[in-house]
Design a protein around this motif. Structure first.
Motif, PDB file in Angstrom:
ATOM      1  N   VAL A  24       2.760   7.658   3.234  1.00 30.01           N
ATOM      2  CA  VAL A  24       2.883   8.249   1.910  1.00 30.01           C
ATOM      3  C   VAL A  24       2.452   9.704   2.023  1.00 30.01           C
ATOM      4  O   VAL A  24       1.317  10.000   2.404  1.00 30.01           O
ATOM      5  N   VAL A  25       3.362  10.614   1.706  1.00 31.97           N
ATOM      6  CA  VAL A  25       3.077  12.046   1.787  1.00 31.97           C
ATOM      7  C   VAL A  25       3.004  12.586   0.370  1.00 31.97           C
ATOM      8  O   VAL A  25       3.950  12.446  -0.406  1.00 31.97           O
ATOM      9  N   ARG A  40      -3.150   9.039  -2.852  1.00 31.97           N
ATOM     10  CA  ARG A  40      -3.409   8.053  -1.801  1.00 31.97           C
ATOM     11  C   ARG A  40      -4.502   7.082  -2.198  1.00 31.97           C
ATOM     12  O   ARG A  40      -4.450   5.910  -1.864  1.00 31.97           O
ATOM     13  N   GLN A  41      -5.507   7.562  -2.897  1.00 32.39           N
ATOM     14  CA  GLN A  41      -6.630   6.709  -3.238  1.00 32.39           C
ATOM     15  C   GLN A  41      -6.297   5.729  -4.354  1.00 32.39           C
ATOM     16  O   GLN A  41      -6.937   4.694  -4.469  1.00 32.39           O
ATOM     17  N   CYS A  42      -5.301   6.047  -5.156  1.00 23.41           N
ATOM     18  CA  CYS A  42      -4.994   5.216  -6.319  1.00 23.41           C
ATOM     19  C   CYS A  42      -3.820   4.269  -6.111  1.00 23.41           C
ATOM     20  O   CYS A  42      -3.521   3.482  -7.003  1.00 23.41           O
ATOM     21  N   ILE A  43      -3.143   4.356  -4.980  1.00 21.53           N
ATOM     22  CA  ILE A  43      -1.961   3.507  -4.819  1.00 21.53           C
ATOM     23  C   ILE A  43      -2.367   2.070  -4.511  1.00 21.53           C
ATOM     24  O   ILE A  43      -3.384   1.805  -3.881  1.00 21.53           O
ATOM     25  N   GLU A  44      -1.552   1.178  -4.987  1.00 24.54           N
ATOM     26  CA  GLU A  44      -1.742  -0.251  -4.766  1.00 24.54           C
ATOM     27  C   GLU A  44      -0.452  -0.808  -4.193  1.00 24.54           C
ATOM     28  O   GLU A  44       0.627  -0.244  -4.397  1.00 24.54           O
ATOM     29  N   LEU A  67      -1.206  -1.871   3.571  1.00 26.64           N
ATOM     30  CA  LEU A  67      -1.318  -0.591   2.888  1.00 26.64           C
ATOM     31  C   LEU A  67      -2.724  -0.066   3.108  1.00 26.64           C
ATOM     32  O   LEU A  67      -3.703  -0.715   2.754  1.00 26.64           O
ATOM     33  N   ASN A  68      -2.810   1.094   3.734  1.00 30.38           N
ATOM     34  CA  ASN A  68      -4.092   1.761   3.910  1.00 30.38           C
ATOM     35  C   ASN A  68      -4.095   2.974   2.994  1.00 30.38           C
ATOM     36  O   ASN A  68      -3.385   3.952   3.248  1.00 30.38           O
ATOM     37  N   ALA A  69      -4.887   2.906   1.950  1.00 29.68           N
ATOM     38  CA  ALA A  69      -4.886   3.971   0.950  1.00 29.68           C
ATOM     39  C   ALA A  69      -5.501   5.258   1.480  1.00 29.68           C
ATOM     40  O   ALA A  69      -5.166   6.337   1.013  1.00 29.68           O
ATOM     41  N   TYR A  70      -6.382   5.161   2.460  1.00 26.80           N
ATOM     42  CA  TYR A  70      -7.044   6.361   2.973  1.00 26.80           C
ATOM     43  C   TYR A  70      -6.136   7.164   3.895  1.00 26.80           C
ATOM     44  O   TYR A  70      -6.120   8.392   3.846  1.00 26.80           O
ATOM     45  N   THR A  71      -5.385   6.490   4.741  1.00 24.79           N
ATOM     46  CA  THR A  71      -4.490   7.198   5.656  1.00 24.79           C
ATOM     47  C   THR A  71      -3.077   7.306   5.117  1.00 24.79           C
ATOM     48  O   THR A  71      -2.277   8.069   5.639  1.00 24.79           O
ATOM     49  N   GLY A  72      -2.741   6.531   4.088  1.00 23.58           N
ATOM     50  CA  GLY A  72      -1.406   6.556   3.521  1.00 23.58           C
ATOM     51  C   GLY A  72      -0.390   5.802   4.365  1.00 23.58           C
ATOM     52  O   GLY A  72       0.806   6.025   4.252  1.00 23.58           O
ATOM     53  N   THR A  73      -0.846   4.893   5.200  1.00 27.14           N
ATOM     54  CA  THR A  73       0.034   4.114   6.064  1.00 27.14           C
ATOM     55  C   THR A  73       0.488   2.854   5.335  1.00 27.14           C
ATOM     56  O   THR A  73      -0.320   2.142   4.745  1.00 27.14           O
ATOM     57  N   VAL A  74       1.792   2.590   5.394  1.00 28.45           N
ATOM     58  CA  VAL A  74       2.383   1.447   4.707  1.00 28.45           C
ATOM     59  C   VAL A  74       3.259   0.681   5.685  1.00 28.45           C
ATOM     60  O   VAL A  74       4.012   1.281   6.456  1.00 28.45           O
ATOM     61  N   LEU A  75       3.162  -0.640   5.654  1.00 32.98           N
ATOM     62  CA  LEU A  75       4.019  -1.494   6.472  1.00 32.98           C
ATOM     63  C   LEU A  75       4.796  -2.414   5.544  1.00 32.98           C
ATOM     64  O   LEU A  75       4.216  -3.210   4.809  1.00 32.98           O
ATOM     65  N   LEU A  76       6.125  -2.264   5.564  1.00 30.01           N
ATOM     66  CA  LEU A  76       7.012  -3.059   4.711  1.00 30.01           C
ATOM     67  C   LEU A  76       7.762  -4.064   5.559  1.00 30.01           C
ATOM     68  O   LEU A  76       8.179  -3.759   6.678  1.00 30.01           O
TER      69      LEU A  76
END
Length: 164
Positions: A13-14, A21-25, A58-67
């Motif tokens: 997530v950019v 980044r901190q608020c995404i779920e 989902l890692n909110a701190y690094t913005g890494t997402v795996l779908l």
């Protein structure tokens, strides 16, 4: 019995806003991706992708997402990801976009790619340092990272399990 094959799409997530980044779920991210699939591919694309679509990590701190999605429809998913323009969380809209890093057949291959990707990013960070003090700070922080404490704790747990 038939095994259904999946594809795992690793994204980041950019966003310019650090609060994004901190608020995404994972639920909000899944809804945003499904909405983008509907806008781009219509009901057919949504039906194809939502059979096995989930946000696995989902890692909110690094913005890494795996779908995760089915192997047959991962191209529909990948083609719709650039159309995610914002994420909604707690009645707030955060502008952002998803950068696709890797598409793999297993979670393990995505993890291996992510480790290699992070290493190259850290090397780039070291090369862009302006003075020696910054380089030393980054190098000492990298060298101080270790897993010795976690390994010793897991070793203690294994011994406890064996005595019961």
């Amino acid at each position: 019995m038939v095994r259904f094959k999946n594809r795992y799409v690793l994204c980041e997530v950019v966003s310019e806003d650090p609060r994004c980044r901190q608020c995404i779920e994972d639920r909000a991210l899944g809804l945003a991706v499904r909405d983008a699939i509907t806008r781009v591919h219509g009901d057919y694309g949504l039906a194809c992708c939502s059979i096995s679509f989930t946000v696995k990590y989902l890692n909110a701190y690094t913005g890494t997402v795996l779908l995760r999605c089915r192997k047959d429809s991962y191209r529909l998913l990948c083609s719709a990801l650039p159309f995610v323009r914002h994420l909604e969380s707690r009645a707030q809209r955060y502008p952002c976009f998803l950068n696709t890093l890797h598409v793999g057949g297993t979670i393990r291959t995505c993890q291996k790619f992510l480790i290699q990707y992070n290493r190259t990013q850290l090397l780039r960070l070291l090369q862009t340092c302006t003075n020696e003090e910054e380089k030393q700070c980054i190098q000492t922080s990298l060298l101080s990272c270790s897993l010795t404490e976690e390994q010793s704790q897991s070793g203690d747990e294994e011994e406890d399990d064996g005595t019961e």
